[in-house]
Motif scaffolding. Structure first.
Motif, PDB file in Angstrom:
ATOM      1  N   VAL A 176      -5.150  64.642 -35.076  1.00 28.60           N
ATOM      2  CA  VAL A 176      -4.609  63.311 -34.805  1.00 28.60           C
ATOM      3  C   VAL A 176      -4.237  63.178 -33.333  1.00 28.60           C
ATOM      4  N   PHE A 177      -4.643  62.058 -32.726  1.00 29.87           N
ATOM      5  CA  PHE A 177      -4.119  61.647 -31.432  1.00 29.87           C
ATOM      6  C   PHE A 177      -2.930  60.734 -31.701  1.00 29.87           C
ATOM      7  N   ALA A 178      -1.854  60.887 -30.948  1.00 31.93           N
ATOM      8  CA  ALA A 178      -0.666  60.075 -31.193  1.00 31.93           C
ATOM      9  C   ALA A 178      -0.043  59.627 -29.886  1.00 31.93           C
ATOM     10  N   GLU A 179       0.713  58.522 -29.970  1.00 28.60           N
ATOM     11  CA  GLU A 179       1.499  58.065 -28.840  1.00 28.60           C
ATOM     12  C   GLU A 179       2.854  57.592 -29.352  1.00 28.60           C
ATOM     13  N   ALA A 180       3.845  57.670 -28.487  1.00 24.33           N
ATOM     14  CA  ALA A 180       5.189  57.234 -28.837  1.00 24.33           C
ATOM     15  C   ALA A 180       5.776  56.446 -27.680  1.00 24.33           C
ATOM     16  N   ARG A 181       6.593  55.480 -28.027  1.00 27.03           N
ATOM     17  CA  ARG A 181       7.247  54.671 -26.994  1.00 27.03           C
ATOM     18  C   ARG A 181       8.278  55.481 -26.234  1.00 27.03           C
ATOM     19  N   THR A 182       8.984  56.377 -26.946  1.00 26.13           N
ATOM     20  CA  THR A 182      10.010  57.197 -26.308  1.00 26.13           C
ATOM     21  C   THR A 182      10.001  58.607 -26.874  1.00 26.13           C
ATOM     22  N   LEU A 183      10.033  59.592 -26.002  1.00 30.48           N
ATOM     23  CA  LEU A 183      10.192  60.987 -26.394  1.00 30.48           C
ATOM     24  C   LEU A 183      11.659  61.364 -26.215  1.00 30.48           C
ATOM     25  N   ILE A 184      12.294  61.870 -27.270  1.00 27.79           N
ATOM     26  CA  ILE A 184      13.686  62.303 -27.212  1.00 27.79           C
ATOM     27  C   ILE A 184      13.704  63.824 -27.253  1.00 27.79           C
ATOM     28  N   VAL A 185      14.051  64.451 -26.156  1.00 24.62           N
ATOM     29  CA  VAL A 185      14.072  65.908 -26.068  1.00 24.62           C
ATOM     30  C   VAL A 185      15.459  66.411 -26.464  1.00 24.62           C
ATOM     31  N   VAL A 186      15.521  67.100 -27.604  1.00 22.13           N
ATOM     32  CA  VAL A 186      16.781  67.618 -28.124  1.00 22.13           C
ATOM     33  C   VAL A 186      16.921  69.104 -27.818  1.00 22.13           C
ATOM     34  N   ASP A 187      15.811  69.826 -27.841  1.00 21.85           N
ATOM     35  CA  ASP A 187      15.804  71.259 -27.552  1.00 21.85           C
ATOM     36  C   ASP A 187      14.862  71.529 -26.392  1.00 21.85           C
ATOM     37  N   GLU A 188      14.878  72.752 -25.901  1.00 23.74           N
ATOM     38  CA  GLU A 188      14.151  73.101 -24.682  1.00 23.74           C
ATOM     39  C   GLU A 188      12.633  73.079 -24.844  1.00 23.74           C
ATOM     40  N   GLU A 189      12.141  73.169 -26.081  1.00 20.69           N
ATOM     41  CA  GLU A 189      10.729  73.416 -26.340  1.00 20.69           C
ATOM     42  C   GLU A 189       9.788  72.489 -25.566  1.00 20.69           C
ATOM     43  N   MET A 190      10.102  71.194 -25.496  1.00 21.03           N
ATOM     44  CA  MET A 190       9.216  70.236 -24.849  1.00 21.03           C
ATOM     45  C   MET A 190       9.654  69.886 -23.425  1.00 21.03           C
ATOM     46  N   ALA A 191      10.724  70.499 -22.941  1.00 23.45           N
ATOM     47  CA  ALA A 191      11.277  70.105 -21.639  1.00 23.45           C
ATOM     48  C   ALA A 191      10.330  70.413 -20.491  1.00 23.45           C
ATOM     49  N   GLY A 192       9.427  71.370 -20.662  1.00 24.23           N
ATOM     50  CA  GLY A 192       8.509  71.718 -19.597  1.00 24.23           C
ATOM     51  C   GLY A 192       7.618  70.572 -19.164  1.00 24.23           C
ATOM     52  N   ALA A 193       7.407  69.603 -20.053  1.00 20.84           N
ATOM     53  CA  ALA A 193       6.546  68.466 -19.723  1.00 20.84           C
ATOM     54  C   ALA A 193       7.284  67.397 -18.935  1.00 20.84           C
ATOM     55  N   LEU A 194       8.573  67.579 -18.712  1.00 23.82           N
ATOM     56  CA  LEU A 194       9.372  66.534 -18.081  1.00 23.82           C
ATOM     57  C   LEU A 194       9.503  66.691 -16.577  1.00 23.82           C
ATOM     58  N   GLY A 195       9.117  67.845 -16.044  1.00 24.36           N
ATOM     59  CA  GLY A 195       9.300  68.065 -14.618  1.00 24.36           C
ATOM     60  C   GLY A 195      10.737  68.425 -14.310  1.00 24.36           C
ATOM     61  N   PRO A 196      11.218  68.154 -13.086  1.00 28.99           N
ATOM     62  CA  PRO A 196      12.588  68.518 -12.708  1.00 28.99           C
ATOM     63  C   PRO A 196      13.613  67.850 -13.620  1.00 28.99           C
ATOM     64  N   LEU A 197      14.638  68.609 -13.990  1.00 27.19           N
ATOM     65  CA  LEU A 197      15.695  68.088 -14.839  1.00 27.19           C
ATOM     66  C   LEU A 197      16.847  67.566 -13.983  1.00 27.19           C
ATOM     67  N   PRO A 198      17.671  66.680 -14.530  1.00 31.93           N
ATOM     68  CA  PRO A 198      18.844  66.193 -13.775  1.00 31.93           C
ATOM     69  C   PRO A 198      19.772  67.341 -13.402  1.00 31.93           C
ATOM     70  N   ASP A 199      20.565  67.129 -12.358  1.00 34.39           N
ATOM     71  CA  ASP A 199      21.490  68.165 -11.894  1.00 34.39           C
ATOM     72  C   ASP A 199      22.517  68.541 -12.946  1.00 34.39           C
ATOM     73  N   SER A 200      22.778  67.651 -13.898  1.00 38.03           N
ATOM     74  CA  SER A 200      23.782  67.922 -14.920  1.00 38.03           C
ATOM     75  C   SER A 200      23.271  68.864 -16.006  1.00 38.03           C
ATOM     76  N   ILE A 201      21.995  69.261 -15.934  1.00 43.49           N
ATOM     77  CA  ILE A 201      21.375  70.124 -16.942  1.00 43.49           C
ATOM     78  C   ILE A 201      20.964  71.446 -16.300  1.00 43.49           C
ATOM     79  N   SER A 202      21.147  72.525 -17.036  1.00 43.31           N
ATOM     80  CA  SER A 202      20.687  73.838 -16.604  1.00 43.31           C
ATOM     81  C   SER A 202      19.994  74.519 -17.764  1.00 43.31           C
ATOM     82  N   ARG A 203      19.127  75.460 -17.436  1.00 35.73           N
ATOM     83  CA  ARG A 203      18.468  76.252 -18.475  1.00 35.73           C
ATOM     84  C   ARG A 203      19.181  77.585 -18.641  1.00 35.73           C
TER      85      ARG A 203
END
Length: 349
Positions: A176-203
């Motif tokens: 399946v190909f899929a699209e979503a209006r909004t991606l909600i990242v709750v855990d680290e697993e998909m964070a790599g696709a977001l690029g730089p994170l805000p200063d308020s977040i650390s890994r």
């Protein structure tokens, strides 16, 4: 290959992500997809869901306490109860942590939670709180597939080719190909696709651990309020822990702090993971600039209990108080007004 379209894609493999996906689906007409491989019965996952957790903010404590009733309504129980009350030891290993624990204990007591200081002979400082609501995450995951299907949530599992654009998120799973209006990242697993994170977040690094039986800890839960690490004794005597370290020496040292004197527990399984952490101890709920994505991280062990209210905010069904609370937890200049208990990092603070 088929094509599907969603309003929200929730990315995460924790109880918080699962509850958020269910709440979004059941409180609105939104089309929901849950991305992430949730734990299987024999897997070491180290997920802990509690309400309340130590906090220095009355509004945060009040919201977490209200979440217990909402979870009972959302997760209709047909068999073994998913929620139960338990006693939890909130531990502190440093001077600043002890000061924070004292403040948290005072606040919990003011809300009617019965607490007691740990004896001076204990290997760590802190207090025990009685009657804390706990979501039994292993039981939740065991029946999650059926709950998602009943709510109309599509479980995508592992996805590929995740692309985050300005107004759409695209990915593929299965055939399946899929699209979503909004991606909600709750855990680290998909964070790599977001690029730089805000200063308020650390890994940070955490390791889920399973040990041989240690009867002295059966049924006990200890939460390190400074790192979010925890030790949970199962009914069979085995210990499931989430350790704030990635290397063997750090794991052994931290775990040993919470074991009875002279006790030894052989580690039989581990699972290392990267996590997203709030630098100031307060949750971060914020859309990302120029991306069809947002972060909802830093809730600690109370995330699942906060998820129903967050779902209402995201679907426009929140009260003014809920909207204001979550709105204050963005990445703007007002973080000093919401900063809470919390020390991040790969090991002890």
């Amino acid at each position: 290959m088929g094509e599907q379209s969603f309003d929200f894609a929730v990315a995460g493999n924790s109880a918080t992500a699962a509850v958020l996906a269910l709440a979004l689906a059941r409180t609105s007409d939104a089309r929901i997809c849950l991305i992430g491989q949730t734990p299987v019965p024999m897997q070491v996952n180290g997920d802990l869901a509690l309400a309340p957790c130590p906090t220095s903010r009355p509004a945060t404590l009040e919201r977490a306490l209200a979440g217990a009733g909402e979870l009972r309504a959302l997760l209709v129980e047909t068999g073994e109860p998913l929620l139960r009350r338990t006693n939890v030891t909130f531990a502190a290993l440093t001077g600043p942590g002890q000061a924070a624990a004292g403040h948290a204990r005072h606040l919990l007591t003011s809300f009617g939670v019965v607490t007691a200081l740990l004896p001076e002979t204990a290997s760590h400082a802190g207090f025990t709180a009685q009657g804390i609501w706990m979501l039994r995450t292993r039981a939740l995951f065991a029946g999650l597939a059926a709950r998602l299907e009943a709510a109309g949530v599509v479980a995508a599992g592992k996805v590929s080719d995740l692309q985050v654009g300005k107004d759409r998120v695209r990915f593929a799973y299965g055939h399946v190909f899929a699209e979503a209006r909004t991606l909600i990242v709750v855990d680290e697993e998909m964070a790599g696709a977001l690029g730089p994170l805000p200063d308020s977040i650390s890994r940070g690094t955490r390791t889920a651990v399973l040990t041989d039986p240690l009867p002295a800890l059966a049924g006990r839960i200890v939460l390190d309020i400074e790192t979010g690490g925890h030790v949970a004794g199962r009914s069979d005597g085995r210990i499931e822990a989430l350790v704030p370290a990635g290397e063997t020496q750090g794991i052994v040292e931290w775990l040993g702090t919470f074991l009875p004197q002279d006790a030894q527990a052989r580690i039989v399984a581990t699972s290392r993971r990267e996590v997203l952490l709030s630098r100031d101890g307060a949750p971060v709920v914020a859309s990302l600039p120029q991306q069809a994505a947002m972060l909802a991280v830093g809730f600690g062990a109370s995330g699942a209990f906060q998820a129903p209210a967050l779902a209402r905010v995201l679907t426009g069904n929140a009260t003014s108080e809920e909207a204001a609370w979550f709105g204050a937890h963005d990445t703007g200049a007002g973080r000093a007004d919401v900063a809470d208990i919390g020390v991040i990092g790969g090991g002890r603070p």
